[in-house]
Design a protein around this motif. Structure first.
Motif, PDB file in Angstrom:
ATOM      1  N   ASN B 130       0.796  -1.236   0.000  1.00 58.21           N
ATOM      2  CA  ASN B 130       0.000   0.000   0.000  1.00 58.21           C
ATOM      3  C   ASN B 130       0.825   1.281   0.000  1.00 58.21           C
ATOM      4  OD1 ASN B 130      -2.493  -1.337  -0.031  1.00 58.21           O
ATOM      5  ND2 ASN B 130      -2.290  -1.738   2.179  1.00 58.21           N
ATOM      6  N   ILE B 131       2.116   1.129  -0.223  1.00 57.90           N
ATOM      7  CA  ILE B 131       2.981   2.318  -0.192  1.00 57.90           C
ATOM      8  C   ILE B 131       2.676   3.210  -1.397  1.00 57.90           C
ATOM      9  CG2 ILE B 131       5.371   3.131  -0.250  1.00 57.90           C
ATOM     10  CD1 ILE B 131       4.671   1.678   2.333  1.00 57.90           C
ATOM     11  N   LYS B 132       2.367   4.485  -1.118  1.00 51.05           N
ATOM     12  CA  LYS B 132       2.028   5.410  -2.200  1.00 51.05           C
ATOM     13  C   LYS B 132       3.238   6.134  -2.766  1.00 51.05           C
ATOM     14  CE  LYS B 132      -1.427   7.776  -2.924  1.00 51.05           C
ATOM     15  NZ  LYS B 132      -2.537   8.752  -3.040  1.00 51.05           N
ATOM     16  N   ALA B 133       4.247   6.312  -1.923  1.00 55.04           N
ATOM     17  CA  ALA B 133       5.435   7.027  -2.405  1.00 55.04           C
ATOM     18  C   ALA B 133       6.644   6.580  -1.598  1.00 55.04           C
ATOM     19  CB  ALA B 133       5.245   8.534  -2.274  1.00 55.04           C
ATOM     20  N   VAL B 134       7.785   6.518  -2.279  1.00 55.83           N
ATOM     21  CA  VAL B 134       9.046   6.214  -1.608  1.00 55.83           C
ATOM     22  C   VAL B 134       9.938   7.447  -1.715  1.00 55.83           C
ATOM     23  CG1 VAL B 134      11.040   4.686  -1.495  1.00 55.83           C
ATOM     24  CG2 VAL B 134       8.811   3.776  -2.230  1.00 55.83           C
ATOM     25  N   SER B 153      15.222   3.383  -7.794  1.00 57.56           N
ATOM     26  CA  SER B 153      14.014   3.722  -8.539  1.00 57.56           C
ATOM     27  C   SER B 153      13.482   2.491  -9.274  1.00 57.56           C
ATOM     28  CB  SER B 153      14.339   4.856  -9.526  1.00 57.56           C
ATOM     29  OG  SER B 153      13.236   5.133 -10.343  1.00 57.56           O
ATOM     30  N   LYS B 154      14.403   1.733  -9.874  1.00 53.37           N
ATOM     31  CA  LYS B 154      14.023   0.511 -10.595  1.00 53.37           C
ATOM     32  C   LYS B 154      13.371  -0.487  -9.630  1.00 53.37           C
ATOM     33  CE  LYS B 154      16.026  -2.718 -13.935  1.00 53.37           C
ATOM     34  NZ  LYS B 154      17.024  -3.780 -13.721  1.00 53.37           N
ATOM     35  N   LEU B 163       5.188   6.116  -6.104  1.00 51.34           N
ATOM     36  CA  LEU B 163       5.967   7.164  -6.762  1.00 51.34           C
ATOM     37  C   LEU B 163       7.367   7.222  -6.159  1.00 51.34           C
ATOM     38  CD1 LEU B 163       3.326  10.060  -6.915  1.00 51.34           C
ATOM     39  CD2 LEU B 163       3.990   8.483  -8.750  1.00 51.34           C
ATOM     40  N   VAL B 164       8.335   7.548  -7.006  1.00 55.32           N
ATOM     41  CA  VAL B 164       9.727   7.693  -6.570  1.00 55.32           C
ATOM     42  C   VAL B 164      10.018   9.186  -6.410  1.00 55.32           C
ATOM     43  CG1 VAL B 164      12.140   7.326  -7.188  1.00 55.32           C
ATOM     44  CG2 VAL B 164      10.401   5.605  -7.800  1.00 55.32           C
ATOM     45  N   VAL B 165      10.307   9.587  -5.174  1.00 52.81           N
ATOM     46  CA  VAL B 165      10.550  10.997  -4.870  1.00 52.81           C
ATOM     47  C   VAL B 165      11.993  11.154  -4.404  1.00 52.81           C
ATOM     48  CG1 VAL B 165       9.839  12.963  -3.460  1.00 52.81           C
ATOM     49  CG2 VAL B 165       8.139  11.251  -4.152  1.00 52.81           C
ATOM     50  N   VAL B 166      12.739  12.033  -5.071  1.00 51.48           N
ATOM     51  CA  VAL B 166      14.166  12.151  -4.781  1.00 51.48           C
ATOM     52  C   VAL B 166      14.538  13.560  -4.343  1.00 51.48           C
ATOM     53  CG1 VAL B 166      16.495  11.912  -5.717  1.00 51.48           C
ATOM     54  CG2 VAL B 166      14.697  10.328  -6.448  1.00 51.48           C
ATOM     55  N   ASP B 167      15.235  13.631  -3.220  1.00 50.64           N
ATOM     56  CA  ASP B 167      15.874  14.862  -2.756  1.00 50.64           C
ATOM     57  C   ASP B 167      17.265  14.917  -3.369  1.00 50.64           C
ATOM     58  OD1 ASP B 167      17.475  16.695  -1.413  1.00 50.64           O
ATOM     59  OD2 ASP B 167      17.148  15.841   0.587  1.00 50.64           O
ATOM     60  N   GLY B 168      17.436  15.786  -4.357  1.00 53.94           N
ATOM     61  CA  GLY B 168      18.745  15.934  -4.996  1.00 53.94           C
ATOM     62  C   GLY B 168      19.416  17.248  -4.609  1.00 53.94           C
ATOM     63  N   VAL B 169      19.009  17.800  -3.457  1.00 53.89           N
ATOM     64  CA  VAL B 169      19.428  19.164  -3.106  1.00 53.89           C
ATOM     65  C   VAL B 169      20.937  19.375  -3.160  1.00 53.89           C
ATOM     66  CG1 VAL B 169      19.490  20.903  -1.254  1.00 53.89           C
ATOM     67  CG2 VAL B 169      17.356  19.717  -1.755  1.00 53.89           C
ATOM     68  N   SER B 170      21.704  18.453  -2.609  1.00 49.11           N
ATOM     69  CA  SER B 170      23.139  18.745  -2.532  1.00 49.11           C
ATOM     70  C   SER B 170      23.942  18.121  -3.665  1.00 49.11           C
ATOM     71  CB  SER B 170      23.692  18.317  -1.175  1.00 49.11           C
ATOM     72  OG  SER B 170      23.536  16.940  -1.000  1.00 49.11           O
ATOM     73  N   CYS B 171      23.292  17.759  -4.768  1.00 47.05           N
ATOM     74  CA  CYS B 171      24.101  17.252  -5.883  1.00 47.05           C
ATOM     75  C   CYS B 171      23.594  17.614  -7.270  1.00 47.05           C
ATOM     76  CB  CYS B 171      24.310  15.743  -5.757  1.00 47.05           C
ATOM     77  SG  CYS B 171      22.807  14.788  -5.781  1.00 47.05           S
ATOM     78  N   VAL B 172      22.296  17.845  -7.460  1.00 46.89           N
ATOM     79  CA  VAL B 172      21.817  18.142  -8.822  1.00 46.89           C
ATOM     80  C   VAL B 172      22.541  19.382  -9.350  1.00 46.89           C
ATOM     81  CG1 VAL B 172      19.834  18.902 -10.216  1.00 46.89           C
ATOM     82  CG2 VAL B 172      19.566  17.037  -8.572  1.00 46.89           C
ATOM     83  N   GLY B 173      23.062  19.266 -10.550  1.00 47.37           N
ATOM     84  CA  GLY B 173      23.891  20.329 -11.113  1.00 47.37           C
ATOM     85  C   GLY B 173      25.364  19.985 -11.021  1.00 47.37           C
ATOM     86  N   VAL B 184      12.340   8.507 -12.204  1.00 43.38           N
ATOM     87  CA  VAL B 184      12.027   9.266 -10.980  1.00 43.38           C
ATOM     88  C   VAL B 184      10.763  10.099 -11.224  1.00 43.38           C
ATOM     89  CG1 VAL B 184      12.827  11.118  -9.449  1.00 43.38           C
ATOM     90  CG2 VAL B 184      14.413   9.316 -10.198  1.00 43.38           C
ATOM     91  N   ASP B 185       9.887  10.135 -10.232  1.00 44.63           N
ATOM     92  CA  ASP B 185       8.607  10.846 -10.398  1.00 44.63           C
ATOM     93  C   ASP B 185       8.643  12.292  -9.912  1.00 44.63           C
ATOM     94  OD1 ASP B 185       6.890   8.743 -11.529  1.00 44.63           O
ATOM     95  OD2 ASP B 185       7.447   7.702  -9.687  1.00 44.63           O
ATOM     96  N   VAL B 186       9.332  12.536  -8.835  1.00 49.86           N
ATOM     97  CA  VAL B 186       9.466  13.913  -8.342  1.00 49.86           C
ATOM     98  C   VAL B 186      10.926  14.125  -7.963  1.00 49.86           C
ATOM     99  CG1 VAL B 186       8.713  15.647  -6.667  1.00 49.86           C
ATOM    100  CG2 VAL B 186       7.101  13.903  -7.438  1.00 49.86           C
ATOM    101  N   PHE B 187      11.544  15.113  -8.588  1.00 44.47           N
ATOM    102  CA  PHE B 187      12.961  15.380  -8.319  1.00 44.47           C
ATOM    103  C   PHE B 187      13.051  16.802  -7.774  1.00 44.47           C
ATOM    104  CE2 PHE B 187      16.616  12.729  -9.956  1.00 44.47           C
ATOM    105  CZ  PHE B 187      17.538  13.216  -9.053  1.00 44.47           C
ATOM    106  N   VAL B 188      13.688  16.956  -6.631  1.00 43.59           N
ATOM    107  CA  VAL B 188      13.765  18.253  -5.939  1.00 43.59           C
ATOM    108  C   VAL B 188      15.220  18.665  -5.794  1.00 43.59           C
ATOM    109  CG1 VAL B 188      13.261  19.470  -3.775  1.00 43.59           C
ATOM    110  CG2 VAL B 188      11.724  17.645  -4.557  1.00 43.59           C
TER     111      VAL B 188
END
Lengths: 384, 384
Positions: B130-134, B153-154, B163-173, B184-188
């Motif tokens: 029943n998990i809606k998001a990871v 994610s796979k 849904l796959v939700v990723v905190d990429g704050v300290s590396c995206v870019g 990935v469904d939500v990338f932050v």
């Protein structure tokens, strides 16, 4: 050269003074280091003065609306009865936020351009005893009305136990603000108006009475949880990485306001309002609001002999002067002039002069110089 | 002169390049005007590249945490079952946000410094349907671990509809980011790390699959409601007054990344990581993380022959070099070096040289120059 000429006279964002720009360009520092804490410590007492409060003013990294939502979700919860005083689009926003959280949201609405009547609020509260908070807008940016916060706050306190929550986004820093003396419980403002900064910071001050409610409030909130901001501010820090470049600028903005003297800052805003209104009257261009309830930071003009949008386009194209249009049903009906923050009587003379030329350009009947002269006369009278 | 020397090598905020500072100092403009819309239009395609997505990337004025909360309240609601993968303090923050909203929050936790094991996630999801998001953290800033997002994610997609939700704050870019290819469904992410800006903006990209959930989600939210950001971004604008000075800077940050070439940006970060790790090994100072799961943007060092805090104090006092300490139970146990954004191999040589002198200063056993030499050798090998 017109492309380089950027005369930003909308009711926010407002122009940023050069010394604030330079302050914001300081090299980045660690947000958990001693330098940041020392800066927060220096800012705290200065920010209190602008709000007229002994309470610490919390700084949230976000737009003005994040400040409004912070107020709502901290003082009330789903199912609570609240009253929102709606005199324009920002009062409407306060109501929409409360409705989104399924608070039982009552509205007292007035025609856009009118102020909220104190008696209406008193009468409503006499008959509705479960209101937990009353949300009101000090300067309604969409109309340039200044609601009588002191009297409204008094009416709330005399007729209920509700908290008084004020959106001061488009005027705090430009008009007398006496949070404690007026009995306001939560006062919110933003950075991009009379505070002379870019958008990106919201400021929130809270009374002792409101803290009791906030402490006990079970409404879910994380980023906007005022308890986190208070606990961290007590240690001269913030719960989340703050917009430090804006806080560098904030310190300089407060320096500028102190150098001028807050009383003089407020007098300058009143003078600019009076000059602007006198000019429009001399040009026979109707104002949306009455003199005694007009904001010192934004003036809405409702021309009846030319198209507001045609004037806006002309002055933008020919002179780089940005005026704001109307919102919602006032779109196309009015134009709005922001005279707040980094704006002087000399700037007023300039935009009045440009508006006269714009009226001429679009074929409106105009006596060139008449508005400028009327504004000058207000200035001279004030300074004699 | 030390007070003027500000070597900021913490894992965010990171230094702001001069051309970005200049861009941020542009005179303020109206946020509803044509100039702002044109800028938003120019930024949109460039920001997609950084995320590796065909989706528009929404810009929220707020700290990184506002982006994390945005993800949580848009994809799930009170009562929903969610899984949070916790490898350090920012994974813990994701969990705390979900718990604040009374989501049924499951955690898979690993020791700080370890990465999340893909098999553990797959096994959990096989037994919990029943998990809606990871929720997961790409680079865990508190430990310098890089979790295997593509594999995680796979595993989520193969074993659930979550849904796959990723905190990429300290590396995206700063590291290869392939949101679409990884599923990935939500990338932050946030502005103050590899994006080279001050704090104050959060970026959120959303998959088609996630939009369906977000549309139907009844969780109350206003300022953080992604639907408002999407609807406005479609018209090249924002729902609330954005932090325009930061957006001026964002455009220049994207220019700089494009000039260098994203592949070269990512290679530079990997090289800086390899140089830093080789140096610490040559100096016999243990690293917190294993080579194959180490982040390219932040390196955590766990000295066993000297005090981390003594070293931090020495290099700050003598050379103006800011290193970060440990968080929570790692406080005093580790120091962390940020090598992200406006940071070059030459800067690595400088901070390694300073760290060697700092070790000498506090009486630790150190072969001066050995770390620098090892870093140089990595550089030479890479560039031959």
């Amino acid at each position: 050269m017109i492309n380089e000429s950027n005369l930003l006279r909308i009711p926010g964002p407002s122009p940023v003074p050069p010394s604030i720009q330079r302050a914001m360009s300081q090299p980045m520092i660690g947000h958990r280091g001693a330098e940041t804490s020392a800066m927060m410590k220096r800012i705290k007492p200065e920010l209190k003065k602008v709000f007229g409060t002994k309470q610490d003013v919390m700084i949230i990294t976000g737009s003005g609306t994040s400040g409004l939502e912070t107020a709502a979700v901290n003082v009330a919860a789903t199912g609570d009865e609240v009253l929102v005083l709606v005199s324009g689009s920002f009062g409407d926003r306060f109501a929409k936020i409360c409705e989104e959280y399924k608070m039982k949201t009552h509205r007292i609405e007035v025609e856009w351009g009118d102020e909220i009547k104190v008696e209406d609020v008193a009468n409503f509260l006499k008959e509705n005893k479960n209101i937990k908070a009353v949300f009101m807008t000090q300067c309604e940016t969409s109309t340039g009305i200044m609601n009588p916060i002191e009297e409204l706050s008094k009416a709330v306190r005399e007729n209920s136990d509700a908290l008084v929550v004020v959106d001061g986004v488009s005027c705090v820093g430009g008009v007398v603000t006496e949070m404690d003396a007026w009995g306001v419980d939560v006062f919110v403002t933003g950075s991009q108006k009379a505070m002379m900064l870019p958008a990106g910071l919201a400021f929130v001050a809270v009374s002792d009475k409101a803290w009791k409610v906030i402490e006990a409030n079970e409404q879910a909130r994380f980023y906007l949880d005022l308890r986190r901001y208070r606990d961290n501010l007590d240690k001269d820090t913030t719960p989340f990485t703050p917009g430090l470049s804006l806080i560098f600028g904030l310190e300089q903005a407060l320096n500028l306001m102190n150098e001028e003297g807050l009383e003089n800052v407020y007098a300058r805003h009143t003078l600019m309002k009076d000059m602007t209104r006198a000019a429009m009257k001399a040009l026979n261009v109707p104002l949306l609001t009455e003199d005694d309830v007009a904001s010192a930071t934004v003036t809405a003009v409702k021309p009846d002999t030319f198209e507001a949008e045609a004037l806006r386009k002309s002055v933008k194209t020919k002179f780089g002067l940005s005026l704001a249009g109307g919102q919602a049903h006032l779109k196309g009906e009015i134009f709005r002039i922001g005279h707040m923050g980094f704006c002087t009587p000399a700037d007023v003379l300039q935009y009045i002069g440009i508006i006269e030329l714009g009226m001429s350009d679009i074929g409106a009947e105009v006596e060139l110089g008449a508005g400028v002269k009327a504004a000058q006369e207000v200035y001279v009278k004030q300074n004699n």
